[in-house]
Enzyme design. Structure first.
Site, PDB file in Angstrom:
ATOM      1  N   GLU A 198     -20.721  -8.209   1.475  1.00  0.00           N
ATOM      2  CA  GLU A 198     -19.513  -7.540   1.989  1.00  0.00           C
ATOM      3  C   GLU A 198     -19.020  -6.498   1.004  1.00  0.00           C
ATOM      4  OE1 GLU A 198     -16.449 -10.330   3.389  1.00  0.00           O
ATOM      5  OE2 GLU A 198     -14.899  -8.908   2.769  1.00  0.00           O
TER       6      GLU A 198
ATOM      7  N   ASP B 102     -15.521  -4.054   0.499  1.00  0.00           N
ATOM      8  CA  ASP B 102     -14.159  -3.966   1.037  1.00  0.00           C
ATOM      9  C   ASP B 102     -13.345  -2.808   0.483  1.00  0.00           C
ATOM     10  OD1 ASP B 102     -14.449  -6.488   2.242  1.00  0.00           O
ATOM     11  OD2 ASP B 102     -13.610  -7.538   0.511  1.00  0.00           O
TER      12      ASP B 102
ATOM     13  N   GLU C 132      -9.289  -2.686   0.853  1.00  0.00           N
ATOM     14  CA  GLU C 132      -8.110  -3.352   1.410  1.00  0.00           C
ATOM     15  C   GLU C 132      -6.874  -2.626   0.894  1.00  0.00           C
ATOM     16  OE1 GLU C 132      -9.452  -7.950   2.039  1.00  0.00           O
ATOM     17  OE2 GLU C 132      -8.945  -7.363   0.003  1.00  0.00           O
TER      18      GLU C 132
ATOM     19  N   ARG D   2     -14.870  -9.763  -7.329  1.00  0.00           N
ATOM     20  CA  ARG D   2     -15.166  -8.538  -8.075  1.00  0.00           C
ATOM     21  C   ARG D   2     -14.119  -7.472  -7.742  1.00  0.00           C
ATOM     22  NH1 ARG D   2     -20.480 -10.116  -6.348  1.00  0.00           N
ATOM     23  NH2 ARG D   2     -21.705 -10.798  -8.149  1.00  0.00           N
TER      24      ARG D   2
END
Ligand SMILES: *[C@@H]1O[C@H](CO)[C@@H](O)[C@H](O)[C@H]1NC(C)=O
Ligand SMILES: *[C@@H]1O[C@H](CO)[C@@H](O)[C@H](O)[C@H]1NC(C)=O
Ligand SMILES: *[C@@H]1O[C@H](CO)[C@@H](O)[C@H](O)[C@H]1NC(C)=O
Ligand SMILES: *[C@@H]1O[C@H](CO)[C@@H](O)[C@H](O)[C@H]1NC(C)=O
Length: 288
Positions: free
Chosen positions: A101, A103, A105, A129
């Protein structure tokens, strides 16, 4: 004379029509995506999507296909005003407990206080991470472009084509790298007031609901695996086949390196690699 003019007009007209068609295919939301959470909170019109959060639910969507290596971009305009507790996300993810994944955000804030953008990388089900950045603009007043670029060598997170983070392939020293699972492209909006704003101290103020984030201008230039492929790497996994693995794509150019340095100096506010108290031992990729 007249007939050759007509011919030119015809050719010009068909070029216009043809490119309009191509544009439409790449821009129409429903062709590329489908809602996957609370469809009744999602409004789409052509290439623009409005996601809504209220006190009953957030919502989200995902791409019909999965992708491995290339570039995926979109434009976002985030919840304005008091957005404390609210997270808008643009991310890529494969499926299952051992998923990969990537991201973006966007962590909301009370009116007048800055959003933070948190990025993360999961490989084979493990994340932790995080980096956090402030932005050099107000992400609620205009659309800005957010992109993932990734190939066998590295993953680059970009904002308005300015690199803000690189996650390099360090398999040589035993760090897993996301290269075997194709990922879907996702967008979502949800309530995260247990952690998102000022460490969870500031809660969502539901008086201001509904909250709305806008997504548009998807641009996917990545190796596509059709839904039937079960998300395995298949044809996309081979090194050197696609534009994203061409030699020029293996490192940032001089201007991009300068930009990344500027972002790190001026906008990086949290880096897991510097968070010594959090880890008994810093993750291997953090060591020089
Ligand atoms: C949710 O919002 C609606 C509309 O503002 C309101 O009528 C309702 O009481 C709220 N429900 C809760 C559980 O807060
Ligand atoms: C992924 O994690 C599982 C354990 O959850 C492990 O068995 C497997 O070897 C890992 N795969 C890779 C490619 O690291
Ligand atoms: C919200 O604003 C406060 C005060 O300026 C700041 O410390 C914080 O980093 C901002 N962002 C988030 C997501 O809490
Ligand atoms: C919530 O928002 C309303 C309307 O903007 C405001 O009057 C109220 O003071 C806010 N509540 C909190 C706890 O900030």
């Amino acid at each position: 004379m007249e007939s050759s003019l007509n011919l030119i007009t015809l050719v010009a007209l068909s070029i216009v029509l043809f490119s309009a068609l191509v544009q439409l295919v790449s821009a129409d939301f429903t062709q590329l995506f489908k809602p996957n959470w609370a469809p009744d909170h999602i409004v789409t019109q052509g290439e623009t999507i409005w996601l809504t959060l209220d006190n009953t639910t957030g919502c989200g969507f995902e791409s019909r296909s999965k992708y491995l290596f290339g570039k995926a971009s979109l434009q976002l305009k985030l919840v304005e005003g008091d957005s404390a507790g609210i997270v808008t996300a643009f991310y890529m993810s494969s499926e299952g407990p051992n998923h990969d994944e990537l991201d973006f955000e966007f962590l909301g804030n009370i009116s007048g206080e800055p959003y933070l953008v948190q990025t993360n990388v999961y490989v084979n089900g493990s994340g932790n991470r995080e980096q956090r950045h402030t932005l050099w603009f107000d992400p609620t007043t205009d659309f800005h472009t957010y992109s993932f670029f990734w190939n066998h060598r590295s993953i680059v997170f970009l904002i308005d084509d300015i690199p803000i983070r690189i996650f390099a392939n360090k398999e040589k020293i035993g760090v897993s790298y996301p290269k075997a699972q194709a990922m879907g492209i996702h967008g979502s909006l949800w309530n995260a007031d247990d952690w998102a704003t000022q460490g969870g101290r500031v809660k969502t103020n539901w008086t201001n609901a509904p909250f709305v984030s806008m997504f548009r201008s998807f641009n996917i230039d990545a190796c596509e695996l059709l839904p039937e492929s079960d998300g395995l790497a298949g044809k996309c996994g081979k090194l050197g086949q696609f534009w994203s693995d061409k030699p020029g794509m293996n490192r940032l150019n001089k201007q991009q390196r300068k930009q990344l340095k500027w972002v790190i100096t001026n906008h990086l506010v949290y880096d897991y690699c510097k968070d010594v108290p959090r880890f008994l031992e810093l993750p291997k990729e953090c060591l020089k």
